[in-house]
Design a protein around this motif. Sequence first.
Motif, PDB file in Angstrom:
ATOM      1  N   UNK A 207     -36.173 -27.743  15.831  1.00  0.00           N
ATOM      2  CA  UNK A 207     -35.628 -26.805  16.808  1.00  0.00           C
ATOM      3  C   UNK A 207     -34.145 -27.060  17.049  1.00  0.00           C
ATOM      4  N   UNK A 208     -33.754 -28.325  17.090  1.00  0.00           N
ATOM      5  CA  UNK A 208     -32.342 -28.655  17.283  1.00  0.00           C
ATOM      6  C   UNK A 208     -31.494 -28.102  16.139  1.00  0.00           C
ATOM      7  N   UNK A 209     -32.019 -28.174  14.922  1.00  0.00           N
ATOM      8  CA  UNK A 209     -31.289 -27.619  13.770  1.00  0.00           C
ATOM      9  C   UNK A 209     -31.204 -26.101  13.868  1.00  0.00           C
ATOM     10  N   UNK A 210     -32.324 -25.463  14.204  1.00  0.00           N
ATOM     11  CA  UNK A 210     -32.345 -24.003  14.285  1.00  0.00           C
ATOM     12  C   UNK A 210     -31.412 -23.481  15.373  1.00  0.00           C
ATOM     13  N   UNK A 211     -31.313 -24.224  16.473  1.00  0.00           N
ATOM     14  CA  UNK A 211     -30.435 -23.830  17.577  1.00  0.00           C
ATOM     15  C   UNK A 211     -28.994 -24.307  17.376  1.00  0.00           C
ATOM     16  N   UNK A 212     -28.794 -25.048  16.285  1.00  0.00           N
ATOM     17  CA  UNK A 212     -27.469 -25.575  15.929  1.00  0.00           C
ATOM     18  C   UNK A 212     -26.887 -26.418  17.065  1.00  0.00           C
ATOM     19  N   UNK A 213     -27.738 -27.272  17.632  1.00  0.00           N
ATOM     20  CA  UNK A 213     -27.293 -28.146  18.703  1.00  0.00           C
ATOM     21  C   UNK A 213     -26.470 -29.304  18.135  1.00  0.00           C
ATOM     22  N   UNK A 214     -25.346 -29.526  18.720  1.00  0.00           N
ATOM     23  CA  UNK A 214     -24.486 -30.632  18.317  1.00  0.00           C
ATOM     24  C   UNK A 214     -24.759 -31.839  19.221  1.00  0.00           C
ATOM     25  N   UNK A 215     -24.264 -32.999  18.809  1.00  0.00           N
ATOM     26  CA  UNK A 215     -24.363 -34.168  19.681  1.00  0.00           C
ATOM     27  C   UNK A 215     -23.680 -33.872  21.009  1.00  0.00           C
ATOM     28  N   UNK A 216     -24.247 -34.397  22.081  1.00  0.00           N
ATOM     29  CA  UNK A 216     -23.687 -34.134  23.405  1.00  0.00           C
ATOM     30  C   UNK A 216     -22.265 -34.682  23.517  1.00  0.00           C
ATOM     31  N   UNK A 217     -21.363 -33.915  24.106  1.00  0.00           N
ATOM     32  CA  UNK A 217     -20.011 -34.426  24.348  1.00  0.00           C
ATOM     33  C   UNK A 217     -19.947 -35.346  25.566  1.00  0.00           C
ATOM     34  N   UNK A 218     -21.070 -35.487  26.256  1.00  0.00           N
ATOM     35  CA  UNK A 218     -21.094 -36.257  27.491  1.00  0.00           C
ATOM     36  C   UNK A 218     -21.866 -37.559  27.305  1.00  0.00           C
ATOM     37  N   UNK A 219     -21.642 -38.478  28.198  1.00  0.00           N
ATOM     38  CA  UNK A 219     -22.250 -39.805  28.117  1.00  0.00           C
ATOM     39  C   UNK A 219     -23.634 -39.801  28.756  1.00  0.00           C
TER      40      UNK A 219
END
Length: 308
Positions: A207-219
């Motif tokens: 699902x993360x790939x399909x939604x094209x989720x990137x690594x979080x910019x936040x800590x």
Amino acid sequence: MTKKSLEAYLKPRIFDVRVSDQQVVRAYEVGPPDVPLVVGIHGTPNTGLAHVACYVANAPLFCRLITFDRQGYGGSTPEPGRKVTDIVHVVEAVLDHLGAGSAALYGHSGGGMLALAAAALIPKRVSKAACVSGNGPNTGSGGFDYTQGPSPLMQEEIVEARNNPAASREFYRRVAAKLLDPEIERQLYSENDMRVGILLAPLREKLARELELMDSPYSEEEAYVDDAQSWAAPWGFELGSIAVPTRFFYGLDDLMVARHHSEWMRSQIPNAGIDLFPHYGHSLSQLMPYVLAWLVSDSLTPLGSGSL
């Protein structure tokens, strides 16, 4: 329902919700558009994607799920120093964005208290509230103490949170950032928790790939510290003020949160109910269709003589 429509309903959508000039929340939607609405709040540390994966795996198409990354997690702007009650303006913003007057609401683990906060403070916008594997307050009436019962690591977590933010940060680096370490897993997760986690992990990654989720910019570390400090502080509302229908769901093999957390919180809320499940642990992923069905039961068309 055709295979094509089933797949369409189980394809999640992602969108941003502006909470304020400085704050944006990343939200997810999955399910049919014309069924009762449920808002889900994830635990610590995590993102809303975990709840999307659970929905896709179980396909409870009798409801539509909206979930989001809480402040500082995933794609949502941090809110340093936030309190438990600061979830309220996020829930309101999500409902406003959807044009929804109200919705049923649940929270899992560290999100459980947040669902209860919304139920207490914006009752006109919460039709029902469910607390799933939730932890209680730092202290409570009648001698309730968070440290009674959970695993030694969870006892240590709240003790460190009581000390100061630096102690919570050190605990995160030793434990919370390493939840997949086998030594830590054995202390926190039941056998069934680990089995379900292994089954759901590939789906979540897909699902993360399909939604094209990137690594979080936040800590995540900063988000965790804010969470832990909010647990140690007063919640900012009284459980006894909750008037909307409320129910607790708890797995008796939970190694993270002790049974008496759910039982004590239930005792503080007039007319609240509780369901206890043997053989289940902290993750109630397999039982979420049951939880969701209770949340929307008043809106479902009965198919037989039974009721939820």
